[in-house]
Every structure is written in C-alpha cells, then in structure tokens.
Design a protein around this motif. Structure first.
Motif, PDB file in Angstrom:
ATOM      1  N   ALA B 136       0.887  -1.175   0.000  1.00 22.64           N
ATOM      2  CA  ALA B 136       0.000   0.000   0.000  1.00 22.64           C
ATOM      3  C   ALA B 136       0.915   1.212   0.000  1.00 22.64           C
ATOM      4  O   ALA B 136       1.785   1.314   0.862  1.00 22.64           O
ATOM      5  N   SER B 137       0.753   2.104  -0.964  1.00 21.42           N
ATOM      6  CA  SER B 137       1.710   3.212  -1.041  1.00 21.42           C
ATOM      7  C   SER B 137       1.137   4.487  -0.444  1.00 21.42           C
ATOM      8  O   SER B 137      -0.067   4.766  -0.540  1.00 21.42           O
ATOM      9  N   VAL B 138       2.018   5.251   0.187  1.00 22.05           N
ATOM     10  CA  VAL B 138       1.632   6.487   0.867  1.00 22.05           C
ATOM     11  C   VAL B 138       0.864   7.457  -0.039  1.00 22.05           C
ATOM     12  O   VAL B 138      -0.159   8.006   0.381  1.00 22.05           O
ATOM     13  N   PRO B 139       1.286   7.673  -1.302  1.00 17.77           N
ATOM     14  CA  PRO B 139       0.538   8.639  -2.117  1.00 17.77           C
ATOM     15  C   PRO B 139      -0.895   8.217  -2.445  1.00 17.77           C
ATOM     16  O   PRO B 139      -1.686   9.048  -2.874  1.00 17.77           O
ATOM     17  N   GLU B 140      -1.230   6.958  -2.260  1.00 17.05           N
ATOM     18  CA  GLU B 140      -2.627   6.538  -2.464  1.00 17.05           C
ATOM     19  C   GLU B 140      -3.553   7.173  -1.425  1.00 17.05           C
ATOM     20  O   GLU B 140      -4.756   7.273  -1.663  1.00 17.05           O
ATOM     21  N   GLY B 141      -2.990   7.548  -0.280  1.00 13.75           N
ATOM     22  CA  GLY B 141      -3.787   8.218   0.742  1.00 13.75           C
ATOM     23  C   GLY B 141      -4.090   7.335   1.933  1.00 13.75           C
ATOM     24  O   GLY B 141      -4.126   6.112   1.828  1.00 13.75           O
ATOM     25  N   ASP B 142      -4.316   7.984   3.083  1.00 11.14           N
ATOM     26  CA  ASP B 142      -4.520   7.234   4.322  1.00 11.14           C
ATOM     27  C   ASP B 142      -5.945   6.715   4.476  1.00 11.14           C
ATOM     28  O   ASP B 142      -6.250   6.006   5.435  1.00 11.14           O
ATOM     29  N   ASP B 143      -6.828   7.038   3.513  1.00 10.86           N
ATOM     30  CA  ASP B 143      -8.227   6.600   3.640  1.00 10.86           C
ATOM     31  C   ASP B 143      -8.496   5.264   2.946  1.00 10.86           C
ATOM     32  O   ASP B 143      -9.629   4.777   2.967  1.00 10.86           O
ATOM     33  N   LYS B 144      -7.489   4.670   2.347  1.00  9.01           N
ATOM     34  CA  LYS B 144      -7.739   3.478   1.544  1.00  9.01           C
ATOM     35  C   LYS B 144      -8.293   2.296   2.342  1.00  9.01           C
ATOM     36  O   LYS B 144      -9.158   1.576   1.825  1.00  9.01           O
ATOM     37  N   SER B 173      -0.712   8.740   9.302  1.00  7.29           N
ATOM     38  CA  SER B 173      -0.524   7.323   9.654  1.00  7.29           C
ATOM     39  C   SER B 173      -1.585   6.842  10.631  1.00  7.29           C
ATOM     40  O   SER B 173      -2.032   5.695  10.567  1.00  7.29           O
ATOM     41  N   GLU B 174      -1.956   7.727  11.539  1.00  2.00           N
ATOM     42  CA  GLU B 174      -2.943   7.371  12.550  1.00  2.00           C
ATOM     43  C   GLU B 174      -4.283   6.993  11.899  1.00  2.00           C
ATOM     44  O   GLU B 174      -4.920   6.006  12.275  1.00  2.00           O
ATOM     45  N   ASN B 175      -4.678   7.782  10.900  1.00  8.01           N
ATOM     46  CA  ASN B 175      -5.939   7.505  10.216  1.00  8.01           C
ATOM     47  C   ASN B 175      -5.857   6.193   9.429  1.00  8.01           C
ATOM     48  O   ASN B 175      -6.812   5.407   9.409  1.00  8.01           O
ATOM     49  N   PHE B 176      -4.721   5.956   8.778  1.00 10.80           N
ATOM     50  CA  PHE B 176      -4.512   4.702   8.046  1.00 10.80           C
ATOM     51  C   PHE B 176      -4.685   3.512   8.987  1.00 10.80           C
ATOM     52  O   PHE B 176      -5.400   2.556   8.689  1.00 10.80           O
ATOM     53  N   LEU B 180      -7.389   0.418   9.148  1.00  7.21           N
ATOM     54  CA  LEU B 180      -6.899  -0.964   9.043  1.00  7.21           C
ATOM     55  C   LEU B 180      -7.313  -1.790  10.255  1.00  7.21           C
ATOM     56  O   LEU B 180      -7.736  -2.946  10.121  1.00  7.21           O
ATOM     57  N   ARG B 181      -7.194  -1.217  11.449  1.00  5.80           N
ATOM     58  CA  ARG B 181      -7.424  -1.990  12.679  1.00  5.80           C
ATOM     59  C   ARG B 181      -8.886  -2.363  12.894  1.00  5.80           C
ATOM     60  O   ARG B 181      -9.181  -3.258  13.696  1.00  5.80           O
ATOM     61  N   THR B 182      -9.800  -1.698  12.216  1.00  5.62           N
ATOM     62  CA  THR B 182     -11.196  -2.155  12.303  1.00  5.62           C
ATOM     63  C   THR B 182     -11.387  -3.448  11.503  1.00  5.62           C
ATOM     64  O   THR B 182     -12.382  -4.140  11.666  1.00  5.62           O
ATOM     65  N   LEU B 183     -10.423  -3.765  10.638  1.00  7.51           N
ATOM     66  CA  LEU B 183     -10.544  -4.934   9.753  1.00  7.51           C
ATOM     67  C   LEU B 183      -9.589  -6.050  10.104  1.00  7.51           C
ATOM     68  O   LEU B 183      -9.872  -7.224   9.864  1.00  7.51           O
TER      69      LEU B 183
END
Lengths: 219, 219
Positions: B136-144, B173-176, B180-183
């Motif tokens: 998963a790349s950073v420029p894709e965004g933290d909402d992915k 990073s926190e939002n990413f 992720l942690r909900t999944l």
C-alpha cells in the motif's frame, strides 16, 4: 445521506448505457466518467474543477466499494452527490448510474461519475457518458500507459495529477507520453492540487469540460 | 522471454488453488501473493527483498495486463521470473499460477506472485499462496483501508511503501491504522525505496518472509 447499493451486474450494459446517454442529453447534462487508480486524486480533482466553474451547476455520482467519505467531502463544498456502494464490485455499470442520476435529479449541469478506483475494469463498461476523463497520478509511475493499455486506449482526456511530486518520485514525462502516444492522441493536462498550495493546471481541465458542455447546445 | 497468455477465467479456482498449495509445499516453496494498486511499488519491493535475502533463492511470477517490463527488470537482477499477460483480466487466478510455476520450475525458494495492479479483484482469488502481502503506497492516501475493505481484510501483512513521501502528500498514519485496525490486526512495515537513496524498512519485510520460509521446515 442515501446510499445506493449495487447488488448485481446486469446484462445488456450497452443498451442501458444508450438509454443513459439519451437521459443525459434530454436534461442538458454533460456526463463525465472520471476513472483512475486508487488514490489518483479523483475527488480532489472534481472539487477543484467545481471551484473553477462556479457559474455551472455540478453534480456527482460517487462510486465506492464501501464508505461514503468522498460524497460527504463534496457535500461540504455544496456539491450535490449520490453515493453508490458497489459491495465489492470493481466498477460502475450503466444500471446503477441511472439510479444515481435519478437520485441527484438535476438538469443543465456537468455531472461527474466518479468511478471505483481501478485502472482496469471500468474501461469495459460504457456508462452513457459524453466524456471519459482519466486521473493518472505521478506517483503511480511513468510506465503505466505501457501496462494498462485498455484504459489508456479508452479515454478522451488525461489529467496528470500530483505533478508537484514529479521530482520526488523521478517521474519521466517523456516516457509517459511515449507510452500514451502509441495508444491515443488525447490531450494531457498537468495538474497539481497539493493541500494548502495554489492549484496548478486545473483551469485547463475545467475549460476543456466547459467547452464540451457548451457544445451540447450546438447539437 | 516466454510470456504466458491468460485466455479464460476457469471455474473451480479454489480447487486449483488447493492443488497449487500442495505443489508449492512439495517443492519447499514459500509462495507470496503480492498485491497492490497500480504503481504501489510491487516490483521495486521484490527487488529490494531479494537484495536482503541473498542466501535464499527467489523466483517471481509476474502478472500484467500487458508488457513484460517488470519481469525484464527483475531478470537484470538475476531473479528467475515468468511473465503472465492477462489480456485485460484484472487479476491472476490459480490456473495461470500453476503454469507460471512450471515455467520457472524451482525448489527450495521464496516465489513472489506479483499480482495485477488492482486493489479490488485479486482479493477474490486464492492462488494457493502461503502469505498475502499488500503493498500500500503512501501517495494513495490514508483513507484506503476505509474504501477497499475486502482487500485490507484479506491480507497477512502490509508493506507501507514510499514513506519518504509522507510529508509531501500529508499522509496521516494514525488515520490509516484506524481504518486498518477495524478490519485486521496484521503487521505493518513502513518502507522507503527511493531510487538513489538508502533503502529503509525493507529488512523487516524480508525477515518476516524469511521466518515464514523457515517455518516450512517445521511442518
């Protein structure tokens, strides 16, 4: 917010796309199928184009696997939008577009159909749009036209987004164009919409769409 | 270079995936299904991991819509690779993986299966792999992780690539991690593999895979 759930992939997509095309034409709507990989900056691009075209009514049909983050973002800007959740489907199809269009129910406007983030499957499904706009982002790399040939052959216009990152990622514009030009002669507009900075290049994308919108009157 | 063309999507993918799993096990191969969006840095990651694991034999099965750019890049590094061209298909399936594996024909190795650049469809096709690695790349965004929930639920480990761009793109990073942690509770390794700079973080991804490889002996 009403969220439309896409349950099944219908057959006869092309027939429905033709119906959508007639629907949009009868309502004086320029429908723009905006495609691109995940994180290419599609929603940001719509938002910036809407800022450029303040005199034109803008609507958005938002496609996502899940969530309504993008539609909510656009609503804050006063843009009328319908959210379609595809429940895992990797593209929008003509059937759900009609549902989305009925949901926002506007006329005399440019309606963006923000497709699911995917450089592959959306290029197989005509939605009844008048313009196919691809957001290709610089960090994806300059080799993408060589690798995703169906998409780069399918489109009418390219917004090359995140151009502020060209140097940071070593993007070779010449190589990108070399790949693209073997497939297509469409215009490419370089855009940078970095948060907090002055938007760059989006005026040209907006003017391109405005011209297409004005041409509706001539038909 | 031999290029395998994927002609049809076979039914019974799960049965074939089970056969692949037995094939890999009998040859003492750790098969790694490497997935990610277009331009997430999958090939660069394989190359960097191979550099870290010089004592281990590495093979690659390369999936692409078209072109053999990635396989050729890896061959220059001395990595044995088979190129699968999917002719528009948006994912690899178990059937073509077996063809690719036969083509490189190695044992006692880590074999990367570089999937087609796509954050959606590959999460539906078991290939018979032992490890599912997401780039998963950073420029894709933290909402992915909020938007591509099937993929972020499907994986065993995440390499968060292009971390040198965090500041430039305003990646949170926190939002990413919140998404992720909900999944999923999988490990996340932050990686930066900028051309011309010292590689950062890839040692941990390599060590993770080495451990999995060594665990094959314990089975």
């Amino acid at each position: 917010m009403e969220v439309i759930i896409m349950k099944e992939l219908l057959e006869g997509n092309d027939k429905l796309a033709a119906e959508n095309r007639a629907y949009f034409a009868s309502r004086h709507i320029l429908a723009v199928n905006l495609m691109g990989a995940p994180g290419a900056g599609k929603t940001t691009l719509i938002s910036a184009i809407a800022n450029e075209l303040k005199g034109i009514r803008i609507g958005v049909i938002e496609g996502d696997i899940s969530s309504s983050i993008d539609a909510e973002f656009l609503k804050k800007q006063g843009i009328q939008s319908a959210q379609i959740n595809t429940c895992g489907e990797c593209h929008l199809d003509a059937h759900v577009i009609r549902q989305g269009a009925d949901c926002i129910d506007i006329r005399d406007s440019i309606v963006f159909i923000e497709n699911v983030g995917n450089l592959i499957c959306p290029a197989e499904f005509d939605l009844g749009e008048a313009v196919r706009l691809l957001a290709a982002s610089v960090p994806e790399g300059d080799d993408k036209p060589f690798k995703y040939t169906p998409m780069f052959s399918y489109i009418d216009v390219v917004a090359l987004t995140k151009c502020d990152l060209k140097e940071a990622v070593g993007f070779n514009s010449e190589n990108f164009l070399k790949g693209l030009r073997t497939l297509s002669l469409v215009p490419v507009f370089e855009v940078s919409l970095k948060k907090g900075a002055q938007p760059q290049g989006v005026t040209f994308v907006a003017q391109y769409l405005l011209k297409k919108y004005q041409e509706l009157d001539a038909i």
